[in-house]
Motif scaffolding. Sequence first.
Motif, PDB file in Angstrom:
ATOM      1  N   ARG A  49     -10.338  44.717 -17.177  1.00  0.00           N
ATOM      2  CA  ARG A  49     -11.103  44.183 -16.136  1.00  0.00           C
ATOM      3  C   ARG A  49     -10.537  42.923 -15.756  1.00  0.00           C
ATOM      4  NH1 ARG A  49     -16.155  44.284 -18.554  1.00  0.00           N
ATOM      5  NH2 ARG A  49     -16.214  46.666 -17.921  1.00  0.00           N
ATOM      6  N   ASP A  50     -10.159  42.057 -16.725  1.00  0.00           N
ATOM      7  CA  ASP A  50      -9.695  40.819 -16.371  1.00  0.00           C
ATOM      8  C   ASP A  50      -8.541  40.779 -15.501  1.00  0.00           C
ATOM      9  OD1 ASP A  50     -11.560  39.637 -17.766  1.00  0.00           O
ATOM     10  OD2 ASP A  50     -10.470  39.115 -19.686  1.00  0.00           O
ATOM     11  N   LEU A  56      -6.795  41.008  -8.043  1.00  0.00           N
ATOM     12  CA  LEU A  56      -7.605  40.917  -6.932  1.00  0.00           C
ATOM     13  C   LEU A  56      -7.547  39.453  -6.034  1.00  0.00           C
ATOM     14  CD1 LEU A  56     -10.629  43.132  -7.500  1.00  0.00           C
ATOM     15  CD2 LEU A  56      -9.094  43.380  -5.360  1.00  0.00           C
ATOM     16  N   ALA A  57      -7.513  38.624  -6.960  1.00  0.00           N
ATOM     17  CA  ALA A  57      -7.426  36.977  -6.455  1.00  0.00           C
ATOM     18  C   ALA A  57      -6.099  36.883  -5.871  1.00  0.00           C
ATOM     19  CB  ALA A  57      -7.762  36.090  -7.852  1.00  0.00           C
ATOM     20  N   VAL A  84     -15.953  37.182 -10.353  1.00  0.00           N
ATOM     21  CA  VAL A  84     -16.287  37.871  -9.232  1.00  0.00           C
ATOM     22  C   VAL A  84     -16.729  37.430  -8.104  1.00  0.00           C
ATOM     23  CG1 VAL A  84     -17.871  39.913  -8.441  1.00  0.00           C
ATOM     24  CG2 VAL A  84     -16.877  39.999 -10.415  1.00  0.00           C
ATOM     25  N   ARG A  85     -17.493  36.102  -8.459  1.00  0.00           N
ATOM     26  CA  ARG A  85     -18.096  35.200  -7.403  1.00  0.00           C
ATOM     27  C   ARG A  85     -16.592  34.743  -6.878  1.00  0.00           C
ATOM     28  NH1 ARG A  85     -22.404  31.615 -10.178  1.00  0.00           N
ATOM     29  NH2 ARG A  85     -23.518  33.337 -10.613  1.00  0.00           N
ATOM     30  N   GLN A  86     -15.871  34.290  -7.512  1.00  0.00           N
ATOM     31  CA  GLN A  86     -14.601  33.639  -6.759  1.00  0.00           C
ATOM     32  C   GLN A  86     -13.609  34.409  -6.128  1.00  0.00           C
ATOM     33  OE1 GLN A  86     -12.809  32.261 -10.374  1.00  0.00           O
ATOM     34  NE2 GLN A  86     -13.931  30.299 -10.377  1.00  0.00           N
ATOM     35  N   GLY A  89     -15.767  35.091  -2.813  1.00  0.00           N
ATOM     36  CA  GLY A  89     -15.626  33.876  -1.966  1.00  0.00           C
ATOM     37  C   GLY A  89     -14.392  33.621  -1.228  1.00  0.00           C
ATOM     38  N   ARG A  90     -13.394  34.510  -1.610  1.00  0.00           N
ATOM     39  CA  ARG A  90     -12.266  34.331  -0.819  1.00  0.00           C
ATOM     40  C   ARG A  90     -12.368  35.085   0.680  1.00  0.00           C
ATOM     41  NH1 ARG A  90      -8.262  37.336  -2.976  1.00  0.00           N
ATOM     42  NH2 ARG A  90      -6.735  36.422  -1.594  1.00  0.00           N
ATOM     43  N   LEU A  91     -13.425  35.910   0.742  1.00  0.00           N
ATOM     44  CA  LEU A  91     -13.885  36.827   1.885  1.00  0.00           C
ATOM     45  C   LEU A  91     -14.209  35.893   2.978  1.00  0.00           C
ATOM     46  CD1 LEU A  91     -15.856  39.995   0.565  1.00  0.00           C
ATOM     47  CD2 LEU A  91     -13.231  39.911   1.305  1.00  0.00           C
ATOM     48  N   PRO A  92     -13.695  36.341   4.083  1.00  0.00           N
ATOM     49  CA  PRO A  92     -14.213  35.425   5.368  1.00  0.00           C
ATOM     50  C   PRO A  92     -15.573  35.682   5.319  1.00  0.00           C
ATOM     51  CG  PRO A  92     -12.297  37.018   6.133  1.00  0.00           C
ATOM     52  CD  PRO A  92     -12.504  37.350   4.516  1.00  0.00           C
TER      53      PRO A  92
END
Length: 158
Positions: A49-50, A56-57, A84-86, A89-92
């Motif tokens: 997961r990590d 993904l980031a 996950v928030r981070q 948070g990259r999404l437009p």
Amino acid sequence: MSNAEPEWESFSHALAAASALNRSLVPLRQDREATVRVLGEALKTFETRDEALLLLAALGTDITEALIPPLLRTALRVRDTLRVRQVLGRLPHSAAEAAVPPAVWKLLDEAAESDDYRRMAELLDYLGLDAALSDLCVRARESMDEEIREVAEDFGGE
């Protein structure tokens, strides 16, 4: 700082790892479908997961968008909530606004614990999805569960 200092050695290793990561992302970007499939599986297990969140980031937000449902399930684990928030948070904003709320409603239909409501309220708040947060609060207020109603009080101001 000279190249012989321990700090430089750590930094040098990190730079080499970042370079290797950057090179390894090329095939992942080229085969989006396989990448989405493999990362979706990787999000399901503690052992990977990590690393999946780290990838993904570093990848494009189109891959993140395709993985919103498993990311929301991952966000229910307190240990992974912030990461996950981070990533989300990259999404437009427009993409988050279109894709996250429906996935939240589906998740809450399946899992109705107060902590699930709280994690999703925190996420919607973090992403600035005020209308969806308001809808979540309406839904929480209607719950028979006192702790779920408390989420509405905490995030809905009533």
